[in-house]
Design a protein around this motif. Sequence first.
Motif, short mmCIF file in Angstrom:
data_model
loop_
_atom_site.label_atom_id
_atom_site.label_comp_id
_atom_site.label_asym_id
_atom_site.label_seq_id
_atom_site.Cartn_x
_atom_site.Cartn_y
_atom_site.Cartn_z
N GLU A 1 0.60 -1.25 -0.06
CA GLU A 1 0.09 0.15 -0.49
C GLU A 1 0.54 1.20 -0.57
OE1 GLU A 1 -3.22 1.98 2.55
OE2 GLU A 1 -2.34 0.57 3.28
N CYS B 1 -0.60 5.14 2.49
CA CYS B 1 -1.58 4.65 3.35
C CYS B 1 -2.14 5.63 4.35
CB CYS B 1 -0.70 3.57 4.43
SG CYS B 1 0.26 4.10 5.69
N SER C 1 -5.75 0.20 5.29
CA SER C 1 -4.73 -0.87 5.93
C SER C 1 -5.34 -2.37 7.15
CB SER C 1 -3.40 -0.31 6.31
OG SER C 1 -3.00 0.96 5.70
N ALA D 1 2.58 -1.59 4.07
CA ALA D 1 1.80 -0.08 4.04
C ALA D 1 2.39 1.20 4.10
CB ALA D 1 1.05 -0.16 5.31
#
Length: 206
Positions: free
Chosen positions: A47, A50, A56, A68
Amino acid sequence: MKAGDNKEFWQRTAKSYGSVMKHSWKLYDTICERIRPGLTREMNVLELACGSEQLSFRLAGAVRLWEATDFSENMIAEARKQPRSSRLHFSVQDATALPYAPDSFDAVVISNAIHIMPHPELALAEIGRVLKPGGILYAPTFVHGRGAGFRLRTRLLALAGFKVYFKWTAEGFERFISEHNFQIRQAALLGGSLAPLCYLEASVQK
C-alpha cells in the motif's frame, strides 16, 4: 512519494488526519468491500500513501503480508502507535523510488494519492515494476466534481496548504492509467457531488 508542497501538509496534520477523515468512513467501507473479494491469504500487498490507515487495518488480515507505506514520517509514526496484526508492516517510502525487487507483490493499493503527485507517472512505473505479471493495481481516487460545494471544498483545502496537481474526471483518470501499461478491469464512480471518487482496478501489462 515526492508530493512537493503536500509533504508539509501531511506532516502537520498527521495526528488529526484520522479524525478529519471520519466523515469519509462510509466511503472507505465501500472501497474495502470492493477490494476484499480480490484478496487471498497467499497474497503480498503493497500500500502506497497509506495516510491514516483507512484501508490498512481493515484489509491486512485477508492477506499474507500487507506492507503499508507513506512518504510522511509523522503519518507512519502515528500508525505504529496502534495495535496491529503481524501481517501488517509500516515503513516510510517514496512511491517514485521503491526499494523492493521487481515482481515482489501480487497487488498494490494506492488510495487518493495519484492526483496529488507532481509526477504520478513515476509512481506508476514503480508500481508496474514491483507488481508480478498480471498483478492488480487498486487505485480509488478522488476526481474532479462540479457545483458550488465542490468548489468551496477545493478552495478550503488549498488554503490549508493542500495541493492537487491533476484534476481528472473519472474518464480522464481511467485514460491516464491505461496509458501507463495497465489494463482497466473495473471502474465505478462512488461518493457524491462534494467528493466524487473513481474506484479503479487495473492489471499490469508486462
